[in-house]
Design a protein around this motif. Sequence first.
Motif, PDB file in Angstrom:
ATOM      1  N   ASN A   2     -59.444  21.710 -80.422  1.00  0.00           N
ATOM      2  CA  ASN A   2     -59.329  23.107 -81.214  1.00  0.00           C
ATOM      3  C   ASN A   2     -57.733  22.871 -81.691  1.00  0.00           C
ATOM      4  O   ASN A   2     -57.200  22.076 -82.346  1.00  0.00           O
ATOM      5  CB  ASN A   2     -58.191  23.694 -79.588  1.00  0.00           C
ATOM      6  CG  ASN A   2     -59.565  23.705 -78.373  1.00  0.00           C
ATOM      7  OD1 ASN A   2     -60.377  23.981 -78.736  1.00  0.00           O
ATOM      8  ND2 ASN A   2     -58.916  23.275 -77.181  1.00  0.00           N
ATOM      9  N   GLN A   3     -57.348  24.414 -82.715  1.00  0.00           N
ATOM     10  CA  GLN A   3     -56.888  23.969 -83.311  1.00  0.00           C
ATOM     11  C   GLN A   3     -55.420  23.424 -82.604  1.00  0.00           C
ATOM     12  O   GLN A   3     -55.291  24.419 -81.371  1.00  0.00           O
ATOM     13  CB  GLN A   3     -56.542  25.392 -84.100  1.00  0.00           C
ATOM     14  CG  GLN A   3     -54.857  26.019 -84.917  1.00  0.00           C
ATOM     15  CD  GLN A   3     -55.155  25.688 -85.856  1.00  0.00           C
ATOM     16  OE1 GLN A   3     -56.047  26.112 -86.756  1.00  0.00           O
ATOM     17  NE2 GLN A   3     -54.024  25.019 -86.544  1.00  0.00           N
ATOM     18  N   PRO A  12     -49.849  28.223 -85.077  1.00  0.00           N
ATOM     19  CA  PRO A  12     -50.885  26.567 -85.770  1.00  0.00           C
ATOM     20  C   PRO A  12     -49.975  25.826 -86.381  1.00  0.00           C
ATOM     21  O   PRO A  12     -48.722  26.238 -87.020  1.00  0.00           O
ATOM     22  CB  PRO A  12     -52.102  27.288 -86.350  1.00  0.00           C
ATOM     23  CG  PRO A  12     -51.919  29.237 -85.684  1.00  0.00           C
ATOM     24  CD  PRO A  12     -50.419  29.348 -85.442  1.00  0.00           C
ATOM     25  N   THR A  14     -50.019  22.570 -89.003  1.00  0.00           N
ATOM     26  CA  THR A  14     -51.314  22.100 -90.676  1.00  0.00           C
ATOM     27  C   THR A  14     -50.744  20.857 -90.149  1.00  0.00           C
ATOM     28  O   THR A  14     -49.627  20.494 -89.720  1.00  0.00           O
ATOM     29  CB  THR A  14     -50.677  23.212 -91.376  1.00  0.00           C
ATOM     30  OG1 THR A  14     -50.509  24.194 -91.132  1.00  0.00           O
ATOM     31  CG2 THR A  14     -51.355  22.326 -92.455  1.00  0.00           C
ATOM     32  N   LYS A  15     -51.859  20.130 -89.425  1.00  0.00           N
ATOM     33  CA  LYS A  15     -51.654  18.789 -90.640  1.00  0.00           C
ATOM     34  C   LYS A  15     -51.367  18.357 -91.592  1.00  0.00           C
ATOM     35  O   LYS A  15     -51.975  17.918 -92.656  1.00  0.00           O
ATOM     36  CB  LYS A  15     -53.060  18.150 -89.859  1.00  0.00           C
ATOM     37  CG  LYS A  15     -53.742  16.326 -89.904  1.00  0.00           C
ATOM     38  CD  LYS A  15     -54.968  16.094 -89.082  1.00  0.00           C
ATOM     39  CE  LYS A  15     -55.376  15.360 -90.204  1.00  0.00           C
ATOM     40  NZ  LYS A  15     -57.283  14.724 -89.968  1.00  0.00           N
ATOM     41  N   SER A  47     -45.562  23.364 -88.560  1.00  0.00           N
ATOM     42  CA  SER A  47     -45.124  24.443 -88.371  1.00  0.00           C
ATOM     43  C   SER A  47     -43.867  24.956 -89.033  1.00  0.00           C
ATOM     44  O   SER A  47     -43.249  24.754 -89.319  1.00  0.00           O
ATOM     45  CB  SER A  47     -45.059  24.949 -87.100  1.00  0.00           C
ATOM     46  OG  SER A  47     -44.320  26.109 -87.214  1.00  0.00           O
TER      47      SER A  47
END
Length: 409
Positions: A2-3, A12, A14-15, A47
């Motif tokens: 999952n996000q 969301p 971001t990696k 984020s």
Amino acid sequence: MNQPICRISGQPLTKVLDFGQQPLGNGFLPPEHFISEYFYPMEMGFSEKSMMLQLIEQPAPEKMFHEHYAFYSSTSRFMERHFGEFSHQVMQSKYLAKADPFVVELGCNDGIMLKHFAQASIRHLGIEPSRNVAEVANVNGVRTLSEFFNENVAEKIVREEGQADAFLAANVMCHIPDIQGVVKGIRTLLKPTGVVMFEDPYLGDVIEKISYDQIYDEHVFLFSAHSIQYLFGLHGMVLIDVQPQKTHGGSMRYVLAHADAYPVSDAVTKLLLKEQDLGLHLLPTFEAFSKKVEQSRADLVSLLCNLKSQGKRIAGYGATSKSTTILNYCGVGPDLIEYISDTTPIKQGKFTPGMHIPVKPYEAFKTNPPDYAVLFAWNHAEEIMANEKAFMDAGGKWIVHVPKVQVLG
Ligand code: DWN
């Protein structure tokens, strides 16, 4: 998968960093536990909404903080002095009521800071989830509850003891995944004139010094003034001051209060501008940082392999939590590093998490010094170098990785 979602903004994530499978930072273990050792994927996400750098997945708190927790704060004279100064700054501040002030510290560990309030007969309460260190605090005369802090615990304290003038924490807030619950608890616990003062490793220092070893299971967040302002702002609280600290290789002390209780200092405005110059609020900064971390790993591995191929003996100094990230991320084990010396009895005779290098008492280093010592406790360099003149006089050399991989001495 999952996000992943930001723990602060709900947006969301971001990696931006990936350290592969990692064990618990403080999970020093005996050989009979190697087979069942716990690993998790250590990745950081960012984020742009909350501006918070955070672990995407963190092991359960009970896995990390328990009755065998391997870190005691009072292992360094410098840290003893630092917390003495911190507590005296609070005692002399305008924030404590003249009559019967009440000070609460979250994660008081063995009582290194609150003991100064106890000695000054100031009403205090420590909250420390690791039972073994909480017991040491109680023995040191520091009144300590062994609990995880949240809004319910805050309400109970207010019912039984009243609201607090100051809520303190050092190297604790960045460990707590449910930080929103803690901030809600703080808002309940603080008097209208009360302040929160807490310090943690500072993201700006980590980025500037490439000290990626500040990232491990316990540090779910790396804070900046931007992310702290955003987080507390969600709960009606304001960042009123910031004070940079030398501790842990570069930390920041944040001072926060209820909205409109106090003016905002110039230091806050200046730091926010500096952070914008560094890009601490933007994704590309972490993508660039990730490349520097990879380069640091390549440099360290190549230095250690070169020295080893020349027949040099290499040991580690300080079995820090930080060293767990370096050793596992760089794949450095007992073939390169003979042992790591550490003064903490609970770590001695065990092996480092993941890479299984033996941890020996300091006497091993003293009686059988290596040619090179990797200074894993680099944040205590001043104190250690002053104590280790004999090692250097005898030709011993240090290896450090911050701010770049190099040999000293
Ligand atoms: O946030 C945290 C910080 C405050 O402390 C925790 N999550 C865990 C811990 O992190 P760490 O293990 O990276 O902290 P230190 O203070 O860098 O650890 C120093 C280690 O080195 C200790 O195990 C004691 C040891 N040491 C030593 O063997 N000889 C330290 C000194 C100063 C020495 O002279």
